[in-house]
Design a protein around this motif. Structure first.
Motif, short mmCIF file in Angstrom:
data_model
loop_
_atom_site.label_atom_id
_atom_site.label_comp_id
_atom_site.label_asym_id
_atom_site.label_seq_id
_atom_site.Cartn_x
_atom_site.Cartn_y
_atom_site.Cartn_z
N THR A 1 18.09 1.84 -9.93
CA THR A 1 18.31 0.51 -10.52
C THR A 1 17.10 0.02 -11.33
OG1 THR A 1 17.42 -0.70 -8.62
CG2 THR A 1 19.76 -0.08 -8.55
N LEU A 2 15.94 0.65 -11.13
CA LEU A 2 14.67 0.26 -11.75
C LEU A 2 14.18 -1.10 -11.28
CD1 LEU A 2 14.95 1.59 -15.42
CD2 LEU A 2 13.98 2.69 -13.39
N GLN A 3 14.73 -1.59 -10.18
CA GLN A 3 14.19 -2.80 -9.56
C GLN A 3 12.91 -2.44 -8.82
OE1 GLN A 3 17.30 -4.14 -6.99
NE2 GLN A 3 18.25 -5.45 -8.54
N GLU A 4 11.97 -3.39 -8.81
CA GLU A 4 10.78 -3.19 -7.97
C GLU A 4 10.95 -4.02 -6.71
OE1 GLU A 4 5.94 -3.12 -8.12
OE2 GLU A 4 7.15 -2.84 -9.90
N ILE A 5 10.73 -3.37 -5.58
CA ILE A 5 10.99 -3.98 -4.28
C ILE A 5 9.73 -3.92 -3.43
CG2 ILE A 5 12.39 -3.81 -2.17
CD1 ILE A 5 14.55 -2.45 -3.95
N THR A 6 9.40 -5.01 -2.78
CA THR A 6 8.29 -5.00 -1.83
C THR A 6 8.83 -5.05 -0.42
OG1 THR A 6 8.04 -7.41 -1.86
CG2 THR A 6 6.74 -6.14 -3.45
N VAL A 7 8.22 -4.29 0.46
CA VAL A 7 8.61 -4.29 1.86
C VAL A 7 7.37 -4.59 2.70
CG1 VAL A 7 10.56 -2.73 1.59
CG2 VAL A 7 8.31 -1.79 2.02
N GLN A 8 7.60 -5.24 3.81
CA GLN A 8 6.50 -5.63 4.69
C GLN A 8 6.51 -4.79 5.96
OE1 GLN A 8 7.61 -9.90 4.76
NE2 GLN A 8 5.53 -10.27 3.99
N ALA A 9 5.32 -4.43 6.42
CA ALA A 9 5.19 -3.63 7.63
C ALA A 9 3.85 -3.90 8.29
CB ALA A 9 5.33 -2.14 7.29
N LYS A 10 3.82 -3.70 9.60
CA LYS A 10 2.58 -3.91 10.35
C LYS A 10 1.59 -2.77 10.16
CE LYS A 10 5.23 -6.43 13.85
NZ LYS A 10 5.74 -6.39 15.24
N THR A 11 2.10 -1.58 9.87
CA THR A 11 1.24 -0.44 9.58
C THR A 11 1.85 0.35 8.42
OG1 THR A 11 2.39 0.91 11.22
CG2 THR A 11 0.35 -0.15 11.92
N VAL A 12 0.98 1.04 7.68
CA VAL A 12 1.41 1.86 6.55
C VAL A 12 0.88 3.27 6.77
CG1 VAL A 12 1.24 2.23 4.06
CG2 VAL A 12 1.45 -0.10 4.97
N LEU A 13 1.77 4.26 6.62
CA LEU A 13 1.38 5.66 6.73
C LEU A 13 1.76 6.38 5.44
CD1 LEU A 13 2.73 4.72 9.73
CD2 LEU A 13 1.75 6.93 10.34
N LEU A 14 0.80 7.06 4.85
CA LEU A 14 1.04 7.80 3.61
C LEU A 14 1.19 9.28 3.91
CD1 LEU A 14 -1.55 6.10 1.20
CD2 LEU A 14 0.81 5.41 1.73
N GLY A 15 2.31 9.84 3.51
CA GLY A 15 2.55 11.27 3.67
C GLY A 15 3.20 11.82 2.43
N ALA A 16 2.72 11.36 1.28
CA ALA A 16 3.38 11.66 0.00
C ALA A 16 2.90 12.96 -0.62
CB ALA A 16 3.15 10.49 -0.97
N SER A 17 1.94 13.62 -0.05
CA SER A 17 1.24 14.83 -0.49
C SER A 17 -0.17 14.45 -0.91
CB SER A 17 1.94 15.58 -1.63
OG SER A 17 1.67 15.01 -2.89
N ALA A 18 -1.07 15.40 -0.87
CA ALA A 18 -2.50 15.11 -1.08
C ALA A 18 -2.75 14.36 -2.38
CB ALA A 18 -3.31 16.41 -1.05
N CYS A 19 -2.17 14.83 -3.47
CA CYS A 19 -2.44 14.19 -4.76
C CYS A 19 -1.70 12.87 -4.89
CB CYS A 19 -2.06 15.14 -5.90
SG CYS A 19 -3.03 16.66 -5.93
N GLU A 20 -0.45 12.83 -4.42
CA GLU A 20 0.33 11.59 -4.54
C GLU A 20 -0.24 10.48 -3.67
OE1 GLU A 20 2.51 9.86 -6.81
OE2 GLU A 20 3.67 11.70 -6.62
N SER A 21 -0.73 10.82 -2.48
CA SER A 21 -1.32 9.79 -1.62
C SER A 21 -2.61 9.25 -2.24
CB SER A 21 -1.59 10.35 -0.22
OG SER A 21 -0.37 10.56 0.47
N ALA A 22 -3.41 10.14 -2.84
CA ALA A 22 -4.61 9.68 -3.53
C ALA A 22 -4.25 8.78 -4.70
CB ALA A 22 -5.42 10.89 -4.03
N ARG A 23 -3.22 9.14 -5.43
CA ARG A 23 -2.77 8.32 -6.55
C ARG A 23 -2.38 6.92 -6.08
NH1 ARG A 23 3.07 9.13 -9.48
NH2 ARG A 23 2.80 7.74 -11.25
N LEU A 24 -1.65 6.85 -4.97
CA LEU A 24 -1.24 5.55 -4.44
C LEU A 24 -2.44 4.68 -4.09
CD1 LEU A 24 1.79 6.40 -2.15
CD2 LEU A 24 1.77 4.77 -4.03
N LEU A 25 -3.42 5.27 -3.42
CA LEU A 25 -4.59 4.50 -3.02
C LEU A 25 -5.39 4.05 -4.24
CD1 LEU A 25 -5.73 6.58 0.08
CD2 LEU A 25 -4.60 4.34 0.08
N LEU A 26 -5.55 4.93 -5.21
CA LEU A 26 -6.32 4.57 -6.40
C LEU A 26 -5.60 3.51 -7.25
CD1 LEU A 26 -7.53 8.14 -7.42
CD2 LEU A 26 -8.95 6.28 -6.51
#
Length: 580
Positions: free
Chosen positions: A280-305
């Motif tokens: 749909t190309l909508q941007e959605i925000t979700v709320q959570a008490k903890t966040v775990l990144l398991g998107a792959s080494a490069c993708e997780s770095a991209r998210l953090l940067l």
């Protein structure tokens, strides 16, 4: 409706996990079993290898309009389970200063665990202390003894075949019976051991015996790369995610391309994530008490940067400045050979499991060599079902059939069919997979000039092999030729020389990337602590291979699974103690 309209989901989850591969899938499974309410986000589509609409196992080449050939969206072939490849439409990446890195991405539930070789090796005690042992590289903040209990649990939960061999740095586990070696593997073993190279049963996460009522036993079709409809091999989608969803504690959302991790401006804690619904190309925000990144080494770095704010101007969890750095991929070099003794074989089903039945663990002392890290050897060959491109192996090498002179090469028609029958099964291949030395100068960063089709800034890579890796590749090639000659075989093609880096694969081509969000005891030199928890943001964890300080000469998946299990257990304990 405007593009990228931002919507907030009303629920606050106990955890949101980004990525459904080995690390994300294991985290979802562990947290769901503990009763946590989890949102699992996957950038690609839904996939279940047992669902008839996804099954490609046991199909004939003529059932594909391309006879099984690769396509832009399925680089492993039309029947391969991987949706994705080195290049994805609308999702570019670039390289810097003339360097080279190839980034394979699999956009589907379970990620790259759907089509891998199932090689399931533990890191050994020495792999966690390379710095102190050799003076080259760094030690991990954990030891083998810290992670061994989780390797044990993964062995029992998922299943892996193998044999007890007592190699100190290739630890044994809890093994199912290994399949018997096939003829070419018996010959490889005899030849290799005659020159001092050990050959032992492989360690693959394929069920040679049933382990529970939910998964079947391998029926030896040799097509694990297509996804197993019996769930007899390990894929995160079938073995971890689908069972986790069935608990009722995991909500799975596919087609969710995460843009950034959101944070609270006052506390600096993670509050959830923002993602783009790729349909749909909508941007959605979700709320959570903890966040775990398991998107792959490069993708997780991209998210953090990309997760910048006034509090985190250099990206999230990056006060040390190491996010994106120390990227490394396994080394790789290969060779094949023609073995006359394997010609004119009787035809029988030799498919076996979807991969090798035997392999060679690292067997030498690097102190006596001119490169600092080791490698293992993977073997191929046999009379498996021919696939697309099979004829190339015969026609390109122009082997002579008996009774022909040098001007009568393999050609076409009845003569070609006769030669195919005679040469079929007479080839072997071997590939080295080795450990590089991680360097700060090998990294990924945000490309200031490019975004993907969702408007998310993309990655730019800087990566170079060093003499350490090139010399390792030379040793691989020398060993391959020795083994082929010991078999009475003929190495095919010209042996790669120094001008070709001895056949060393380009960085990223082995698809074992690690590093980029390394863990350590010193917050000034690492992004995460020994539990893969961010030093700067205590409710943020990374559960893929990004935390790994080094590669080992082993494939990464078993260590991703064990460390993700360990991190999940720690997170659960911290919640119980009200530290999170």
């Amino acid at each position: 409706m405007d593009l990228f309209e931002i919507k907030k989901a009303p629920a606050v989850y106990d955890a949101v996990i980004v990525g459904s591969g080995a690390g994300g899938g294991m985290a979802a499974y562990m947290l769901a079993k503990a009763g946590a309410k989890v949102l699992l986000l996957e950038a690609g589509g839904y996939y279940d290898p047992a669902d008839p609409k996804y099954i490609t196992q046991l199909k004939w080449p003529y059932e594909s309009p391309r006879r099984g050939a690769s396509t832009f969206a399925r680089s492993g072939g039309d029947f391969d389970a991987a949706w994705g490849g080195w290049e994805l439409e609308g999702e570019p990446y670039t390289s810097k200063n003339g360097t080279e890195f190839h980034w394979f991405r699999s956009r589907m539930l379970g990620g790259r665990t759907n089509h891998w070789g199932r090689i399931s090796l533990r890191f050994g005690p020495d792999d966690f202390r390379r710095g102190s042992l050799t003076g080259i590289g760094d030690d991990w903040p954990i030891t083998y003894e810290d992670i061994k209990p989780y390797y044990d649990q993964v062995d029992k939960l998922i299943g892996v075949f193998g044999s007890v061999e007592n190699f100190p740095n290739s630890p044994d586990g809890f093994f199912l019976p290994p399949p018997k070696p096939r003829l070419h593997e018996l010959m490889l073993k005899k030849a290799a051991t005659s020159i001092g190279v050990p050959v032992i049963p492989s360690r693959l996460s394929i069920l040679t015996k049933p382990i529970n009522k939910d998964r079947g036993q391998c029926f030896y079709c040799h097509q694990c790369n297509r996804g197993c409809q019996a769930y007899a091999d390990f894929s995160s989608s079938s073995v971890l995610v689908i069972p986790a969803v069935k608990t009722g504690n995991v909500e799975l959302r596919n087609n969710a391309m995460v843009r950034e991790v959101t944070t609270d401006a006052r506390t600096g804690l993670a509050t959830g994530v923002s993602y783009v619904d790729t349909v749909t190309l909508q941007e959605i925000t979700v709320q959570a008490k903890t966040v775990l990144l398991g998107a792959s080494a490069c993708e997780s770095a991209r998210l953090l940067l990309n997760s910048k704010s006034a509090r985190f101007p250099n990206g999230l969890a990056n006060s040390s400045g190491v996010v994106g750095k120390y990227l490394n991929d396994s080394t790789g070099a290969s060779r094949s050979g023609f073995v006359p003794a394997l010609m004119d074989r009787k035809r029988y089903n030799e498919d076996g499991v979807g991969g090798m039945h035997v392999y060679t663990p690292w067997w030498l002392d690097n102190k006596k060599l001119d490169f600092p890290r080791g490698y293992h050897i993977e073997y191929g060959g046999g009379m498996g079902m021919p696939g697309y491109g099979f004829m190339n192996g015969i026609t390109s090498h122009n082997h002579l059939a008996p009774g022909r002179d040098k001007n009568q090469r393999v050609s076409y028609g009845a003569a070609l069919k006769d030669d195919v029958r005679r040469f079929y099964g007479a080839y072997v291949s071997m590939s080295g997979r080795g450990e590089p030395v991680p360097l700060e100068s090998n990294y990924c960063e945000i490309d200031p000039n490019n975004v993907d089709k969702y408007g998310i800034p993309t990655l730019r890579f800087h990566y170079k092999w060093t003499d350490n890796e090139v010399k390792q590749a030379k040793h691989m090639q020398d060993t391959f030729e020795e083994i082929i000659h010991a078999m009475g075989g003929i190495p095919l093609g010209n042996k790669p020389g120094a001008n070709q880096n001895y056949g060393l694969a380009a960085p990223g081509r082995i698809i074992h990337e690690a590093g980029t969000v390394r863990m350590g005891n010193d917050p000034n030199k690492s992004a995460l602590n020994k539990y893969q928890q961010a030093h700067d943001v205590k409710n943020l964890f990374v559960v893929d291979a990004a935390p790994f300080v080094s590669q080992g000469d082993k494939n990464l998946t078993w260590t991703i699974l064990a460390s993700a299990m360990r991190t999940s257990e720690y997170l659960i304990d911290q919640v119980k103690k009200k530290n999170l």
